[in-house]
Write a protein that holds these residues in place. Structure first.
Motif, PDB file in Angstrom:
ATOM      1  N   ALA A 199       0.823  -1.140  -0.022  1.00  0.00           N
ATOM      2  CA  ALA A 199       0.093   0.095   0.038  1.00  0.00           C
ATOM      3  C   ALA A 199       0.685   1.491   0.077  1.00  0.00           C
ATOM      4  O   ALA A 199       0.327   2.270  -0.681  1.00  0.00           O
ATOM      5  N   VAL A 200       1.926   1.245   0.610  1.00  0.00           N
ATOM      6  CA  VAL A 200       2.801   2.583   0.817  1.00  0.00           C
ATOM      7  C   VAL A 200       3.177   2.833  -0.585  1.00  0.00           C
ATOM      8  O   VAL A 200       3.267   4.189  -1.043  1.00  0.00           O
ATOM      9  N   PRO A 201       3.837   1.936  -1.354  1.00  0.00           N
ATOM     10  CA  PRO A 201       4.414   2.668  -2.734  1.00  0.00           C
ATOM     11  C   PRO A 201       3.251   2.922  -3.582  1.00  0.00           C
ATOM     12  O   PRO A 201       3.509   3.840  -4.446  1.00  0.00           O
ATOM     13  N   VAL A 202       2.203   2.203  -3.521  1.00  0.00           N
ATOM     14  CA  VAL A 202       1.224   2.602  -4.462  1.00  0.00           C
ATOM     15  C   VAL A 202       0.535   3.603  -4.001  1.00  0.00           C
ATOM     16  O   VAL A 202       0.014   4.797  -4.656  1.00  0.00           O
ATOM     17  N   THR A 203       0.639   4.173  -2.766  1.00  0.00           N
ATOM     18  CA  THR A 203       0.309   5.502  -2.288  1.00  0.00           C
ATOM     19  C   THR A 203       1.063   6.502  -2.794  1.00  0.00           C
ATOM     20  O   THR A 203       0.504   7.783  -3.270  1.00  0.00           O
ATOM     21  N   CYS A 204       2.207   6.249  -2.676  1.00  0.00           N
ATOM     22  CA  CYS A 204       3.335   7.376  -3.113  1.00  0.00           C
ATOM     23  C   CYS A 204       3.113   7.464  -4.682  1.00  0.00           C
ATOM     24  O   CYS A 204       3.205   8.821  -5.066  1.00  0.00           O
ATOM     25  N   VAL A 205       3.018   6.541  -5.290  1.00  0.00           N
ATOM     26  CA  VAL A 205       2.692   6.697  -6.917  1.00  0.00           C
ATOM     27  C   VAL A 205       1.414   7.651  -7.083  1.00  0.00           C
ATOM     28  O   VAL A 205       1.423   8.440  -7.925  1.00  0.00           O
ATOM     29  N   VAL A 206       0.395   7.215  -6.435  1.00  0.00           N
ATOM     30  CA  VAL A 206      -0.879   8.025  -6.656  1.00  0.00           C
ATOM     31  C   VAL A 206      -0.677   9.371  -6.214  1.00  0.00           C
ATOM     32  O   VAL A 206      -1.241  10.462  -6.974  1.00  0.00           O
ATOM     33  N   ILE A 207       0.027   9.797  -5.030  1.00  0.00           N
ATOM     34  CA  ILE A 207       0.140  11.207  -4.785  1.00  0.00           C
ATOM     35  C   ILE A 207       1.021  11.971  -5.777  1.00  0.00           C
ATOM     36  O   ILE A 207       0.661  12.900  -6.015  1.00  0.00           O
ATOM     37  N   LEU A 208       2.030  11.088  -6.143  1.00  0.00           N
ATOM     38  CA  LEU A 208       3.050  11.939  -7.470  1.00  0.00           C
ATOM     39  C   LEU A 208       2.271  12.013  -8.771  1.00  0.00           C
ATOM     40  O   LEU A 208       2.576  12.958  -9.422  1.00  0.00           O
ATOM     41  N   VAL A 209       1.466  11.019  -9.213  1.00  0.00           N
ATOM     42  CA  VAL A 209       0.785  11.360 -10.272  1.00  0.00           C
ATOM     43  C   VAL A 209      -0.175  12.886 -10.071  1.00  0.00           C
ATOM     44  O   VAL A 209      -0.312  13.399 -11.220  1.00  0.00           O
ATOM     45  N   PHE A 210      -0.916  12.503  -9.083  1.00  0.00           N
ATOM     46  CA  PHE A 210      -1.575  14.027  -8.809  1.00  0.00           C
ATOM     47  C   PHE A 210      -0.641  15.135  -8.703  1.00  0.00           C
ATOM     48  O   PHE A 210      -1.074  16.146  -9.327  1.00  0.00           O
ATOM     49  N   VAL A 249      -8.843   6.164  -0.342  1.00  0.00           N
ATOM     50  CA  VAL A 249      -9.703   5.348   0.523  1.00  0.00           C
ATOM     51  C   VAL A 249      -9.492   4.108   0.454  1.00  0.00           C
ATOM     52  O   VAL A 249      -9.424   3.561   1.566  1.00  0.00           O
ATOM     53  N   PRO A 250      -9.216   3.270  -0.613  1.00  0.00           N
ATOM     54  CA  PRO A 250      -9.341   1.826  -0.600  1.00  0.00           C
ATOM     55  C   PRO A 250      -7.690   1.488   0.098  1.00  0.00           C
ATOM     56  O   PRO A 250      -7.566   0.380   0.719  1.00  0.00           O
ATOM     57  N   LEU A 251      -6.809   2.425  -0.311  1.00  0.00           N
ATOM     58  CA  LEU A 251      -5.450   2.089   0.254  1.00  0.00           C
ATOM     59  C   LEU A 251      -5.662   2.229   1.767  1.00  0.00           C
ATOM     60  O   LEU A 251      -5.009   1.372   2.568  1.00  0.00           O
ATOM     61  N   VAL A 252      -6.256   3.300   2.320  1.00  0.00           N
ATOM     62  CA  VAL A 252      -6.416   3.381   3.882  1.00  0.00           C
ATOM     63  C   VAL A 252      -7.182   2.320   4.381  1.00  0.00           C
ATOM     64  O   VAL A 252      -6.843   1.746   5.284  1.00  0.00           O
ATOM     65  N   ALA A 253      -8.240   1.936   3.654  1.00  0.00           N
ATOM     66  CA  ALA A 253      -8.895   0.773   4.004  1.00  0.00           C
ATOM     67  C   ALA A 253      -8.234  -0.625   4.125  1.00  0.00           C
ATOM     68  O   ALA A 253      -8.506  -1.434   5.245  1.00  0.00           O
ATOM     69  N   ALA A 254      -7.596  -0.804   3.319  1.00  0.00           N
ATOM     70  CA  ALA A 254      -6.618  -2.036   3.073  1.00  0.00           C
ATOM     71  C   ALA A 254      -5.800  -1.957   4.428  1.00  0.00           C
ATOM     72  O   ALA A 254      -5.597  -3.196   5.045  1.00  0.00           O
ATOM     73  N   VAL A 255      -5.067  -0.893   4.908  1.00  0.00           N
ATOM     74  CA  VAL A 255      -4.214  -0.609   5.974  1.00  0.00           C
ATOM     75  C   VAL A 255      -4.879  -0.929   7.331  1.00  0.00           C
ATOM     76  O   VAL A 255      -4.717  -2.015   8.209  1.00  0.00           O
ATOM     77  N   VAL A 256      -6.262  -0.312   7.140  1.00  0.00           N
ATOM     78  CA  VAL A 256      -7.079  -0.551   8.494  1.00  0.00           C
ATOM     79  C   VAL A 256      -7.609  -1.994   8.800  1.00  0.00           C
ATOM     80  O   VAL A 256      -7.235  -2.709   9.910  1.00  0.00           O
TER      81      VAL A 256
END
Length: 450
Positions: free
Chosen positions: A336-347, A370-377
């Motif tokens: 989840a962490v690297p995918v989150t980083c890519v999503v943020i960087l694309v934005f 939201v799905p990334l946070v849900a996965a970690v939770v």
């Protein structure tokens, strides 16, 4: 526009003797990537993959902080060397014999750099600096040919001599600095501080050089294509790494639900991130507003590393399933962490390119997270602090769920951009097109008002 004869065209394609390095046309709308540049890119993507493998190993054995630190250091070295040559080649690449030899020498430097990565990660794990002589030697071999090329450009393009010489001097001084950081006996903290100062200075130098001495004739459309293709090839390495890791898992245990989920996630994530990245109209916008290229190009440096780290996360997931030594939360965070980083960087790339940070785009961005946070939770709630249990009644359902949620974030990214981001991009572009006209009207009105 002069049309070359068949004979002249063949001579240009087939004979690579010395050619004048007077500078390319920065406004050529048909400038494309060359096969030499693609060959060069492949070597660097191998370096990304090697660094990602080392990161995956560090995460698997629990050396998270040291592994991430060494990984960031490696990614900066590789990305910055690649970006510098890309900048030069966009301005001066004439594809003659000397340029080709310089590219091959840089590729040798990349290989040397790769061989230094295991030592770098191991040293970092023991509290030492991630820098080492083999790594620096590779980095210097990657950079020294560029010094010679800039000096050649200074000689053969007198109009931009000062800019080219400044680039050559900065690179040479930086290499001396990198070499000095390998002197034995220097405290680790001092080395890391020196590396941070060197990296910051190298990042700032091109801005200062081109603002003070003038711009070299880089082509904004060509650079957009180069960055896009390196992003594409790096995503390809994510798929290749996923297939290799799952292949080892299947070879050991046979096909399972977890193996299918991981390989499917790798494909969905890679395809989704590719789709989302290419929804950013980089070439079109940079050709219209080339001055926006500076922030745009710098955001790509962490993007390359984040994409490669997605492959590392998928590798960790496969290793975790195979050996069942990691917890569900550890596997989830690695994904989840690297995918989150890519999503943020694309934005962020979109925002820097379009110079638009208004709130109408924020809901789409948040919906990706939201799905990334849900996965970690979910992983944190289910995880009992013990290694993952994939036996019936264990963590298999939760594992498939979190993998699915991480993949879903990439799907939302694509669908959201197609449905909402498209119109928002058009509005942002039109607004910038109208700004000069609005300012002119205001200035005219002010001049006639008493």
């Amino acid at each position: 526009m002069t049309t070359l004869s068949l004979s002249d065209r063949l001579k240009l394609d087939l004979r690579h003797r010395l050619r004048p390095m007077s500078g390319r046309n920065p406004d050529d709308p048909h400038r494309t990537v060359t096969p030499l540049e693609l060959l060069y890119d492949l070597t660097y993507v191998i370096a990304f993959a090697a660094a990602a493998d080392e990161l995956a190993h560090a995460l698997f054995i629990g050396e998270v902080g040291a592994g991430v630190g060494a990984y960031l250091f490696a990614i900066f070295g590789v990305s910055w060397a690649w970006l510098n040559f890309t900048w030069f080649s966009s301005a001066y690449d004439n594809d003659d014999a000397l340029v080709r030899v310089a590219v091959v020498v840089q590729m040798v430097g990349v290989v040397i750099f790769i061989f230094g990565l295991p030592v770098s990660f191991e040293d970092a794990a023991h509290g030492a600096s991630p820098n080492n002589m083999l790594l620096v030697a590779g980095y210097i071999v990657m950079r020294v040919p560029l010094i010679a090329l800039w000096l050649r450009a200074a000689r053969e393009d007198p109009a931009r001599r000062r800019t080219s010489i400044a680039y050559a001097v900065v690179i040479a001084v930086a290499q001396v600095g990198w070499l000095l950081t390998t002197i034995p006996g220097i405290p680790t903290g001092a080395v890391i501080t020196a590396l941070a100062v060197l990296a910051t200075a190298e990042l700032i130098a091109p801005l200062v050089i081109e603002r003070r001495y003038g711009r070299v004739p880089w082509n904004a459309g060509h650079i957009a294509e180069r960055f896009g293709l390196l992003t594409l090839i790096t995503l390809g390495e994510v798929i290749a790494g996923t297939v290799a890791a799952v292949g080892a898992l299947v070879g050991e245990q046979g096909w399972s639900v977890a193996a299918v989920a991981i390989v499917a996630a790798g494909l969905v994530i890679a395809a989704g991130l590719w789709w989302a990245y290419y929804l950013i109209p980089s070439r079109t916008i940079l050709l219209r507003w080339p001055e926006r290229i500076w922030g745009w190009r710098y955001v790509h440096l962490p993007l390359f590393g984040a994409i490669a780290a997605v492959g590392a996360g998928l590798h960790v997931a496969a290793e975790g399933v195979e050996h069942q030594e990691l917890s569900l939360l550890q596997i989830t965070l690695a994904l989840a962490v690297p995918v989150t980083c890519v999503v943020i960087l694309v934005f962020l790339i979109w925002s820097v390119l379009m110079r638009s940070m208004d709130f109408t785009h924020v809901p789409l961005f948040l919906s990706n997270l939201v799905p990334l946070v849900a996965a970690v939770v979910i992983a944190a709630v289910v995880d009992a602090g013990a290694p993952i249990d994939l036996e019936p009644g264990g963590d298999l359902t939760a594992l498939v769920t979190v993998i699915g949620l991480v993949s879903l974030s990439c799907v939302i990214e694509v669908v959201g951009h197609e449905l909402v981001g498209y119109s928002h991009t058009l509005r942002a572009a039109k607004r910038h097109l109208l700004e000069p006209e609005i300012e002119a009207r205001r200035a005219h009105q002010s001049s006639i008002d008493p």
